[in-house]
Design a protein around this motif. Structure first.
Motif, PDB file in Angstrom:
ATOM      1  N   VAL A   1       0.836  -1.209   0.000  1.00 29.36           N
ATOM      2  CA  VAL A   1       0.000   0.000   0.000  1.00 29.36           C
ATOM      3  C   VAL A   1       0.868   1.255   0.000  1.00 29.36           C
ATOM      4  CG1 VAL A   1      -1.611   1.368   1.367  1.00 29.36           C
ATOM      5  CG2 VAL A   1      -2.031  -1.074   1.022  1.00 29.36           C
ATOM      6  N   LEU A   2       1.850   1.309   0.893  1.00 27.74           N
ATOM      7  CA  LEU A   2       2.695   2.501   0.977  1.00 27.74           C
ATOM      8  C   LEU A   2       3.536   2.689  -0.283  1.00 27.74           C
ATOM      9  CD1 LEU A   2       1.685   2.493   3.871  1.00 27.74           C
ATOM     10  CD2 LEU A   2       4.013   3.019   4.639  1.00 27.74           C
ATOM     11  N   ALA A   3       3.856   1.586  -0.958  1.00 22.82           N
ATOM     12  CA  ALA A   3       4.616   1.682  -2.202  1.00 22.82           C
ATOM     13  C   ALA A   3       3.698   1.941  -3.400  1.00 22.82           C
ATOM     14  CB  ALA A   3       5.413   0.403  -2.424  1.00 22.82           C
ATOM     15  N   ARG A   4       2.395   1.943  -3.167  1.00 23.74           N
ATOM     16  CA  ARG A   4       1.387   2.163  -4.217  1.00 23.74           C
ATOM     17  C   ARG A   4       1.557   1.168  -5.375  1.00 23.74           C
ATOM     18  NH1 ARG A   4       3.603   7.011  -3.550  1.00 23.74           N
ATOM     19  NH2 ARG A   4       4.080   7.359  -5.772  1.00 23.74           N
ATOM     20  N   LYS A   5       1.905  -0.064  -5.026  1.00 23.42           N
ATOM     21  CA  LYS A   5       2.041  -1.133  -6.022  1.00 23.42           C
ATOM     22  C   LYS A   5       0.711  -1.859  -6.139  1.00 23.42           C
ATOM     23  CE  LYS A   5       7.016  -1.873  -5.441  1.00 23.42           C
ATOM     24  NZ  LYS A   5       7.349  -1.382  -6.793  1.00 23.42           N
ATOM     25  N   VAL A   6      -0.101  -1.438  -7.077  1.00 23.35           N
ATOM     26  CA  VAL A   6      -1.473  -1.924  -7.181  1.00 23.35           C
ATOM     27  C   VAL A   6      -1.511  -3.409  -7.535  1.00 23.35           C
ATOM     28  CG1 VAL A   6      -3.661  -1.637  -8.416  1.00 23.35           C
ATOM     29  CG2 VAL A   6      -2.291   0.371  -7.806  1.00 23.35           C
TER      30      VAL A   6
ATOM     31  N   ASP B   1      -6.906   5.575  13.044  1.00 28.97           N
ATOM     32  CA  ASP B   1      -7.023   4.198  13.541  1.00 28.97           C
ATOM     33  C   ASP B   1      -7.721   3.396  12.458  1.00 28.97           C
ATOM     34  OD1 ASP B   1      -5.813   4.734  15.973  1.00 28.97           O
ATOM     35  OD2 ASP B   1      -7.711   5.410  16.865  1.00 28.97           O
ATOM     36  N   LEU B   2      -7.076   2.310  12.056  1.00 31.95           N
ATOM     37  CA  LEU B   2      -7.562   1.559  10.906  1.00 31.95           C
ATOM     38  C   LEU B   2      -7.571   0.071  11.253  1.00 31.95           C
ATOM     39  CD1 LEU B   2      -8.378   2.169   7.954  1.00 31.95           C
ATOM     40  CD2 LEU B   2      -6.002   1.778   7.312  1.00 31.95           C
ATOM     41  N   ARG B   3      -8.537  -0.644  10.763  1.00 31.13           N
ATOM     42  CA  ARG B   3      -8.615  -2.087  10.973  1.00 31.13           C
ATOM     43  C   ARG B   3      -8.552  -2.781   9.621  1.00 31.13           C
ATOM     44  NH1 ARG B   3     -12.879  -4.889  14.967  1.00 31.13           N
ATOM     45  NH2 ARG B   3     -11.231  -4.200  16.387  1.00 31.13           N
ATOM     46  N   LEU B   4      -7.590  -3.698   9.488  1.00 34.07           N
ATOM     47  CA  LEU B   4      -7.520  -4.539   8.301  1.00 34.07           C
ATOM     48  C   LEU B   4      -8.359  -5.776   8.551  1.00 34.07           C
ATOM     49  CD1 LEU B   4      -3.719  -4.516   7.300  1.00 34.07           C
ATOM     50  CD2 LEU B   4      -5.546  -3.021   6.519  1.00 34.07           C
TER      51      LEU B   4
ATOM     52  N   LEU C   1      -7.757   1.855   1.544  1.00 31.56           N
ATOM     53  CA  LEU C   1      -7.092   2.740   0.568  1.00 31.56           C
ATOM     54  C   LEU C   1      -7.702   4.138   0.574  1.00 31.56           C
ATOM     55  CD1 LEU C   1      -6.633   0.261  -2.431  1.00 31.56           C
ATOM     56  CD2 LEU C   1      -4.977   0.931  -0.681  1.00 31.56           C
ATOM     57  N   THR C   2      -9.028   4.223   0.707  1.00 31.45           N
ATOM     58  CA  THR C   2      -9.675   5.537   0.737  1.00 31.45           C
ATOM     59  C   THR C   2      -9.223   6.336   1.945  1.00 31.45           C
ATOM     60  OG1 THR C   2     -11.626   4.705  -0.436  1.00 31.45           O
ATOM     61  CG2 THR C   2     -11.883   6.740   0.826  1.00 31.45           C
ATOM     62  N   THR C   3      -9.113   5.684   3.101  1.00 32.60           N
ATOM     63  CA  THR C   3      -8.684   6.389   4.317  1.00 32.60           C
ATOM     64  C   THR C   3      -7.251   6.899   4.178  1.00 32.60           C
ATOM     65  OG1 THR C   3     -10.140   5.024   5.690  1.00 32.60           O
ATOM     66  CG2 THR C   3      -8.325   6.160   6.794  1.00 32.60           C
ATOM     67  N   ILE C   4      -6.369   6.075   3.679  1.00 30.82           N
ATOM     68  CA  ILE C   4      -4.960   6.456   3.610  1.00 30.82           C
ATOM     69  C   ILE C   4      -4.700   7.492   2.529  1.00 30.82           C
ATOM     70  CG2 ILE C   4      -2.628   5.596   3.108  1.00 30.82           C
ATOM     71  CD1 ILE C   4      -3.428   2.959   4.428  1.00 30.82           C
ATOM     72  N   PHE C   5      -5.333   7.318   1.366  1.00 30.32           N
ATOM     73  CA  PHE C   5      -5.017   8.188   0.217  1.00 30.32           C
ATOM     74  C   PHE C   5      -6.108   9.225  -0.070  1.00 30.32           C
ATOM     75  CE2 PHE C   5      -2.595   4.253  -0.682  1.00 30.32           C
ATOM     76  CZ  PHE C   5      -1.323   4.810  -0.690  1.00 30.32           C
ATOM     77  N   ASP C   6      -6.864   9.540   0.929  1.00 24.97           N
ATOM     78  CA  ASP C   6      -7.921  10.540   0.767  1.00 24.97           C
ATOM     79  C   ASP C   6      -7.362  11.901   0.325  1.00 24.97           C
ATOM     80  OD1 ASP C   6     -10.701  11.500   1.139  1.00 24.97           O
ATOM     81  OD2 ASP C   6      -9.768  12.703   2.726  1.00 24.97           O
ATOM     82  N   PHE C   7      -6.134  12.217   0.731  1.00 23.53           N
ATOM     83  CA  PHE C   7      -5.533  13.527   0.419  1.00 23.53           C
ATOM     84  C   PHE C   7      -5.335  13.736  -1.086  1.00 23.53           C
ATOM     85  CE2 PHE C   7      -2.012  10.599   0.967  1.00 23.53           C
ATOM     86  CZ  PHE C   7      -1.194  10.893  -0.116  1.00 23.53           C
TER      87      PHE C   7
END
Length: 551
Positions: free
Chosen positions: A46-51, A153-156, A174-180
């Motif tokens: 996710v952090l590397a944005r490797k879809v 705070d996020l739950r997988l 993904l929406t929570t993390i990349f909302d910006f």
């Protein structure tokens, strides 16, 4: 104990043990460690944005959203190169912490979850600082430096698919993390070195800080053409009061009484009021980039400035040439709609028409009427003078002359003959000189005054007089002669002669006398050229020596 009792007890124990074993199988295996192990590579992807990697670590329903997330997380495709730099910096600031104690999973139900905390640079705290938001580059640098973080705070959530624990709530994560990435940041570039200045001009003047009699000012903001000035705007102040604000990004604009809250001038109602005008250019957030102050000065109208010729052959301001025309038309442009205005028309010095009141359009046609409709015949050649008046105040607004020619000839069949009687100060003189001079005239041999200067044959001299209201200093003049009446045959007859002002019977005047070589002057056409204070020579008078034409 008998054998029967022992057998019953043994059977009961066997059943109990069997049930216990079966119960252990149905309870499933604790998978919390597997959940922890599955969360780490997923968050790394996710952090590397490797879809593609995210897709492998997610349940099958991610495949439906894979293309859209691939587009959304591709910074180079979504943003231009400069903008992408800021979003890249925010992405680089993301970190997370897994709460391993929260890991929960069981193979019996095939579900599990783990809690984690995501931290992202608090970019909102930076966007109010205009220096930081000067560009995406400066914004990105401060994102890298800031220690302020926002936390989520996020739950997988996981599902057991075969032997693998896969994330099932990818949309929420993904929406929570990349909302910006759905935010758009506003930048305020420093344009102080990009906007160079304000160029201001009028219809007749340029590169000056004082404008005389302007009806409007034309303003252009000079800048580096490779820079973005879409947010700049200009405020215009008249005598310290805000009268106009331009729209943003406007590099060229006009200031007049129609588009700005500026009073008209009492001397010149169609012009900008006398006073100081300040122009201040701002960037998008109100920082002053450049400013300039200019002055407007209004003077009394020179006669021709308030007139507008129509249908003329040549417009010279205070006079116009009409060739082969059935109509002359002169408007008093600064008194449209005035009910007290009227005009008169003279032809070769004789009054031929007086208009009704409220007439500021000075028509005169070949039928002798003040109307634009005509029978279509050509007007007689000669000098037509149109003069406007105010009936209520008995004011004369001024006169202008129409020189009417037929086939480019005057009454006597020559070109110069068309100008005989047109003895007016040329517009080439300055305003002060123009305004100081009254109607010029000729003095004939018998001492009489004559506007239409037809001298008899062989006069001893010709004399041209310019009445003035003050001493204007030394004037110079010379004379040209044509025996044919055409200007291309003109011959200069004398060297330039200096003339000083004189007073005759209480009248200040300049007299231009010419007697040739002392003998009688030959028949033909004589033109007086006057020069003042080093300026260009201006034609001021025409006369004819010889028999005057009939009519």
């Amino acid at each position: 104990m008998n054998k029967t009792v022992k057998k019953i007890i043994a059977t009961a124990m066997t059943v109990t043990m069997s049930l216990g074993i079966l119960s252990g199988c149905f309870a499933g295996k604790d998978a919390s460690k597997d959940i922890i192990d599955a969360a780490k590579p997923y968050m790394k992807a996710v952090l590397a944005r490797k879809v593609s990697q995210i897709s492998k670590l997610s349940t099958d329903d991610f495949k439906d959203d894979k293309r859209s997330w691939s587009d959304k997380l591709d910074l180079d495709e979504r943003f231009d190169r400069d903008e992408a730099e800021a979003y890249e910096a925010i992405c680089d600031s993301i970190s997370y912490t897994i709460d391993e104690d929260s890991a929960t999973g069981n193979t019996r139900y095939g579900e599990g979850y783990i809690d984690l905390t995501v931290k992202i640079a608090d970019y909102d705290a930076l966007t109010d600082d205009v220096d930081i938001m000067e560009s995406p580059d400066s914004f990105a640098r401060e994102i890298d430096r800031t220690s302020e973080k926002r936390e989520y705070d996020l739950r997988l959530e996981f599902e057991l698919v075969g032997d693998a624990w896969l994330v099932s709530n990818h949309e929420e994560v993904l929406t929570t993390i990349f909302d910006f990435m759905d935010e758009r940041f506003e930048y305020y570039p420093n344009l102080s070195g990009v906007v160079y200045g304000i160029e201001i001009s009028s219809w007749t003047e340029y590169s000056t800080d004082t404008f005389t009699n302007p009806t409007e000012l034309y303003c252009y903001i000079s800048y580096d053409w490779e820079s973005d000035i879409s947010d700049i705007y200009t405020e215009v102040y008249y005598e310290g009061t805000l009268v106009m604000t331009t729209s943003r990004g406007l590099e060229y604009f006009t200031v007049n009484t129609e588009c700005a809250d500026i009073p008209s001038d009492p001397i010149r109602p169609d012009g900008l009021a006398t006073g100081q005008y300040q122009f201040i250019v701002y960037d998008g957030i109100g920082r002053i980039l450049v400013s300039r102050t200019v002055s407007v000065v209004n003077t009394e109208y020179r006669p021709h400035e308030q007139f507008g010729w129509y249908s003329e052959t040549v417009d010279h301001g205070s006079y116009a040439i009409y060739n082969d025309t059935c109509l002359i038309d002169l408007d008093l442009t600064n008194h449209y709609g005035d009910p007290n205005v009227y005009y008169t028309v003279t032809y070769n010095g004789e009054l031929v028409y007086t208009s009704p009141l409220g007439t500021y359009e000075g028509y005169y046609n070949s039928d002798g009427e003040g109307d634009w409709n005509t029978s279509g015949s050509y007007m007689d050649p000669g000098i037509y003078v149109i003069t406007f008046y105010d009936d209520a105040t008995d004011t004369c607004y001024g006169s202008a002359t129409a020189i009417v020619l037929r086939n480019n000839h005057g009454l006597d069949g020559t070109q110069i003959g068309g100008y005989i009687g047109f003895d007016k100060i040329d517009d080439g003189f300055s305003y002060d000189i123009y305004a100081a001079m009254d109607d010029p005239y000729w003095i004939l041999e018998d001492g009489s005054d004559d506007d239409f200067a037809y001298y008899g044959s062989n006069p001893g001299e010709i004399t041209y007089v310019l009445p003035v209201d003050q001493d204007l200093g030394t004037m110079e003049f010379f004379v040209e002669y044509s025996d044919t009446g055409f200007s291309y045959d003109n011959v200069e007859l004398n060297d330039t002669v200096s003339v000083e002002v004189t007073e005759v019977d209480g009248e200040l005047r300049y007299e231009f006398e010419f007697d040739g070589d002392g003998s009688r002057l030959e028949d033909g056409y004589y033109t007086i050229h006057v020069q003042f204070d080093g300026g260009d020579p201006c034609v001021v008078g025409y006369c004819r020596v010889g028999e005057a034409p009939a009519g």
